[in-house]
Design a protein around this motif. Structure first.
Motif, mmCIF file in Angstrom:
data_model
loop_
_atom_site.group_PDB
_atom_site.id
_atom_site.type_symbol
_atom_site.label_atom_id
_atom_site.label_comp_id
_atom_site.label_asym_id
_atom_site.label_seq_id
_atom_site.Cartn_x
_atom_site.Cartn_y
_atom_site.Cartn_z
ATOM 1 N N MET A 110 -4.975 -21.034 1.447
ATOM 2 C CA MET A 110 -4.122 -21.477 0.349
ATOM 3 C C MET A 110 -4.117 -22.994 0.349
ATOM 4 N N THR A 118 2.238 -22.712 -5.996
ATOM 5 C CA THR A 118 2.463 -21.424 -5.323
ATOM 6 C C THR A 118 1.169 -20.640 -5.110
ATOM 7 N N ASN A 119 0.193 -20.827 -5.985
ATOM 8 C CA ASN A 119 -0.916 -19.861 -6.035
ATOM 9 C C ASN A 119 -2.321 -20.388 -5.822
ATOM 10 N N ALA A 165 3.464 -15.807 -9.652
ATOM 11 C CA ALA A 165 4.722 -16.171 -8.973
ATOM 12 C C ALA A 165 4.914 -17.688 -8.983
ATOM 13 N N SER A 202 7.286 -20.290 -6.723
ATOM 14 C CA SER A 202 8.309 -20.496 -5.692
ATOM 15 C C SER A 202 8.881 -21.911 -5.785
ATOM 16 N N TYR A 212 7.108 -22.074 -0.013
ATOM 17 C CA TYR A 212 6.705 -20.821 -0.667
ATOM 18 C C TYR A 212 7.913 -19.882 -0.821
ATOM 19 N N GLY A 269 9.801 -6.656 -0.099
ATOM 20 C CA GLY A 269 10.148 -7.940 0.534
ATOM 21 C C GLY A 269 9.195 -9.082 0.241
ATOM 22 N N SER A 270 8.044 -8.808 -0.382
ATOM 23 C CA SER A 270 7.140 -9.930 -0.666
ATOM 24 C C SER A 270 6.500 -9.867 -2.056
ATOM 25 N N ILE A 285 4.511 -8.797 -5.376
ATOM 26 C CA ILE A 285 3.225 -8.097 -5.541
ATOM 27 C C ILE A 285 2.324 -8.498 -4.375
ATOM 28 N N TYR A 339 -1.619 -19.028 4.538
ATOM 29 C CA TYR A 339 -1.271 -20.173 3.693
ATOM 30 C C TYR A 339 -1.127 -21.449 4.531
ATOM 31 N N PHE A 348 9.787 -18.149 1.473
ATOM 32 C CA PHE A 348 9.999 -16.958 2.293
ATOM 33 C C PHE A 348 9.925 -17.331 3.769
ATOM 34 N N SER A 389 -4.786 -14.583 -6.362
ATOM 35 C CA SER A 389 -3.560 -15.355 -6.115
ATOM 36 C C SER A 389 -2.365 -14.429 -5.850
ATOM 37 N N ARG A 390 -2.590 -13.128 -5.883
ATOM 38 C CA ARG A 390 -1.493 -12.184 -5.589
ATOM 39 C C ARG A 390 -1.472 -11.786 -4.113
ATOM 40 N N ILE A 391 -2.364 -12.359 -3.323
ATOM 41 C CA ILE A 391 -2.417 -11.939 -1.916
ATOM 42 C C ILE A 391 -1.331 -12.655 -1.121
ATOM 43 N N ASN A 392 -0.604 -11.902 -0.314
ATOM 44 C CA ASN A 392 0.477 -12.464 0.491
ATOM 45 C C ASN A 392 -0.058 -13.074 1.786
ATOM 46 N N HIS A 393 0.850 -13.796 2.432
ATOM 47 C CA HIS A 393 0.500 -14.526 3.656
ATOM 48 C C HIS A 393 0.765 -13.694 4.915
HETATM 49 C C1 LIG Z 1 0.497 -16.639 -3.833
HETATM 50 S S1 LIG Z 1 1.931 -15.760 -4.195
HETATM 51 C C2 LIG Z 1 1.505 -14.164 -3.587
HETATM 52 C C3 LIG Z 1 1.790 -13.094 -4.599
HETATM 53 C C4 LIG Z 1 3.234 -12.818 -4.841
HETATM 54 N N1 LIG Z 1 3.774 -11.927 -3.828
HETATM 55 C C5 LIG Z 1 3.480 -12.243 -6.219
HETATM 56 O O1 LIG Z 1 4.377 -11.421 -6.368
HETATM 57 O O2 LIG Z 1 2.782 -12.663 -7.144
HETATM 58 C C6 LIG Z 1 3.000 -16.434 -3.000
HETATM 59 C C7 LIG Z 1 4.400 -15.872 -3.014
HETATM 60 O O3 LIG Z 1 4.400 -14.540 -2.500
HETATM 61 C C8 LIG Z 1 5.509 -14.309 -1.635
HETATM 62 N N2 LIG Z 1 5.000 -14.080 -0.277
HETATM 63 C C9 LIG Z 1 3.757 -14.330 0.179
HETATM 64 N N3 LIG Z 1 3.620 -13.957 1.458
HETATM 65 C C10 LIG Z 1 4.793 -13.472 1.843
HETATM 66 C C11 LIG Z 1 5.282 -12.935 3.072
HETATM 67 N N4 LIG Z 1 4.520 -12.837 4.150
HETATM 68 N N5 LIG Z 1 6.586 -12.514 3.112
HETATM 69 C C12 LIG Z 1 7.381 -12.609 2.014
HETATM 70 N N6 LIG Z 1 6.970 -13.122 0.818
HETATM 71 C C13 LIG Z 1 5.700 -13.537 0.727
HETATM 72 C C14 LIG Z 1 6.353 -15.575 -1.702
HETATM 73 O O4 LIG Z 1 7.306 -15.387 -2.686
HETATM 74 C C15 LIG Z 1 5.352 -16.628 -2.125
HETATM 75 O O5 LIG Z 1 5.947 -17.697 -2.812
#
Ligand SMILES: C[S@@+](CC[C@H](N)C(=O)[O-])C[C@H]1O[C@@H](n2cnc3c(N)ncnc32)[C@H](O)[C@@H]1O
Length: 488
Positions: free
Chosen positions: A17, A262-263, A245, A247, A353, A167-168, A170, A336, A355, A297-301
């Protein structure tokens, strides 16, 4: 180039990221977030503070700037640079649709669509068109690549879906078992832009402007730039960008910049080396770029990510590759932030971000921090290590093997297969096998290096592959220490 510096270069791209600068308090420079929203100066609304105390401290420096701007529509004022770009956009009537700005300065940012976009949409590349705001000089080497644009690489069979992750938001999940080194998905980004926007104009209070005011000024310009970039996109791509998203809703970032912060993924240096071999030494290489994608860009950390996103220059796309096996239903994650630093430092980096990471490493910092400190302290140049071992018969026969297997185990325990050291140690194992004439083991270890190096440079593998030819007998150290046979 020394091997260790090449390894470190790969290390730099271990977190994918991009750290696009987010808004910070004008005084203490701490970023805002949902728990600590920044508030704009009530008068000029151009700078942001985390609280009254910081605002008071900065008042003397800010006063002339504040007076100048109070009552003007600061947020929609387009600066000269943006107006130039906007004009180029309006003047467009060429086919293909490319408002090519004949920039006198190769560093000047131009707007362009890559691959070229046509008025007749049926002529557009089926893999999509990227709206770019890039330095003028970059366009030529990109377009001159033989066969550009190559088709976007694809997964052997569909491997992912986007789903709600409790909790996170998409996130991405595996729909079939995925093996380390597999391409999971690849995508042309919606847009590519500079990570930082350096203002070409002087803020109205000129020499009295503080660093933060210059910075805020540049942020406002960047929002204007993003508006123009979005206006050039197809309506569905604009909608996809806006749906991502954000943040950065509470820190004074403007909406489109918030989505970018954010993305975005950094393009990194690696993809440039094939098309501009001397890029690191070139003066024009001043602009690092980042891209925003509809799906990637929808992949979480995670601090122990199972995948990595890298840019593939021939197809002008971001490619998601697995760095370890992922079971069906497993969440696909990337990193990230820098991963070998202690938990508290990672959490600080992740704060913007919005979280708090609850991954395995963050949940047991005492164990994890010690292991990660050991990993961070280790530096091993694979080729040098082999040479030292070959030239010093006093070193135990299994000296390198033990060390590399131990370090790889530690990295696996921490979920850090993405770290450059992991493939470095796998390469050491492969070279020991070559030196001891173990054909089958060499090929097996090479396969591991290849899988990980594909995640760094999709389709080709990173420079480590140059040390490990496909034919074991062609490896430089083949049979050089035969009597250490059968150690693995
Ligand atoms: C690049 S976006 C990832 C996609 C996002 N989850 C969505 O709904 O589009 C980054 C955002 O995802 C969420 N996120 C990413 N990784 C996370 C994690 N390990 N725990 C909780 N939230 C997370 C945070 O809100 C962050 O600002």
């Amino acid at each position: 180039m020394a091997i260790i510096s090449r390894l470190q270069r790969s290390r730099d791209s271990a977190y994918t990221m991009s750290s696009v600068l987010a808004n910070v308090c004008s005084q203490c420079r701490e970023p805002g977030g949902p728990d600590k929203p920044l508030k704009a100066c009530a008068s000029c609304k151009a700078v942001y503070y985390c609280g009254k105390e910081c605002q008071k401290k900065q008042w003397k420096a800010h006063k002339p700037f504040c007076r100048e701007w109070t009552g003007t529509d600061f947020h929609i004022k387009a600066t000269e640079a943006i107006l130039r770009l906007r004009k180029a956009f309006e003047d467009t009537d060429a086919v293909p649709v490319d408002p090519w700005v004949r920039a006198d300065d190769p560093k000047e940012i131009i707007l362009t669509s890559l691959p070229a976009r046509f008025w007749d949409e049926s002529l557009n590349d089926p893999d999509g068109v990227v709206e770019c705001a890039i330095p003028a000089w970059m366009k030529e080497p990109i377009c001159r690549q033989p066969g550009f644009p190559h088709p976007v690489p694809s997964s052997a069979s569909p491997a992912h879906e986007l789903v709600d992750i409790p909790g996170s938001g998409i996130g991405m999940r595996a729909t079939r078992p995925i093996t380390a080194g597999d391409i999971i998905y690849a995508e042309r980004p919606l847009a590519i832009l500079p990570v930082k926007w350096i203002s070409t104009n002087v803020p109205p209070n000129g020499e009295f402007a503080t660093y933060e005011e210059w910075y805020q000024y540049a942020m406002i310009e960047r929002e204007e730039l993003l508006k123009v970039v979005l206006a050039r996109m197809a309506p569905e791509n604009q909608a996809a960008y806006r749906a991502l998203a954000n943040s950065h809703k509470c820190d004074g970032s403007s909406p489109l910049s918030g989505v970018l912060c954010t993305n975005s993924y950094a393009l990194g240096m690696d993809p440039w080396f094939d098309i501009v071999p001397d890029i690191a030494e070139r003066d024009e290489y001043q602009t690092t770029l980042c891209g925003v994608c509809e799906e990637l860009s929808r992949i979480n950390h995670s601090c122990g990510p199972n995948a990595k996103v890298s840019f593939h220059m021939p197809s002008f796309s971001f490619v998601l590759t697995a760095v370890r096996d992922i079971p069906v239903g497993g969440e696909i994650t990337v990193s990230y932030c820098k991963l070998t630093v202690p938990t508290s430092e990672r959490q600080k980096y992740l704060a913007p971000y919005g979280f708090t990471c609850t991954c395995k490493a963050c949940s047991s910092p005492n164990i994890s921090d010690t292991r990660r400190a050991t990993i961070a302290a280790s530096r091993q140049d694979p080729e040098d290590a082999i040479r030292a071992w070959l030239s010093n018969k006093k070193l135990a026969k299994d000296h390198l093997i033990k060390d590399s297997l131990q370090m790889m185990q530690l990295l696996e325990d921490e979920g850090l297969e993405v770290n450059w050291r992991y493939k470095g140690h796998a390469a050491v194992l492969a070279m020991v096998c070559a030196a001891t004439g173990q054909r089958k083991n060499y090929l097996q270890a090479r396969k591991k290096v290849m899988a990980l190096s594909m995640a760094c440079v999709p389709g080709k593998g990173c420079w480590l592959m140059e040390l490990l030819p496909e034919v074991p007998e062609h490896q430089e150290f083949w049979m050089k220490r035969l009597h250490a046979r059968m150690l693995l």
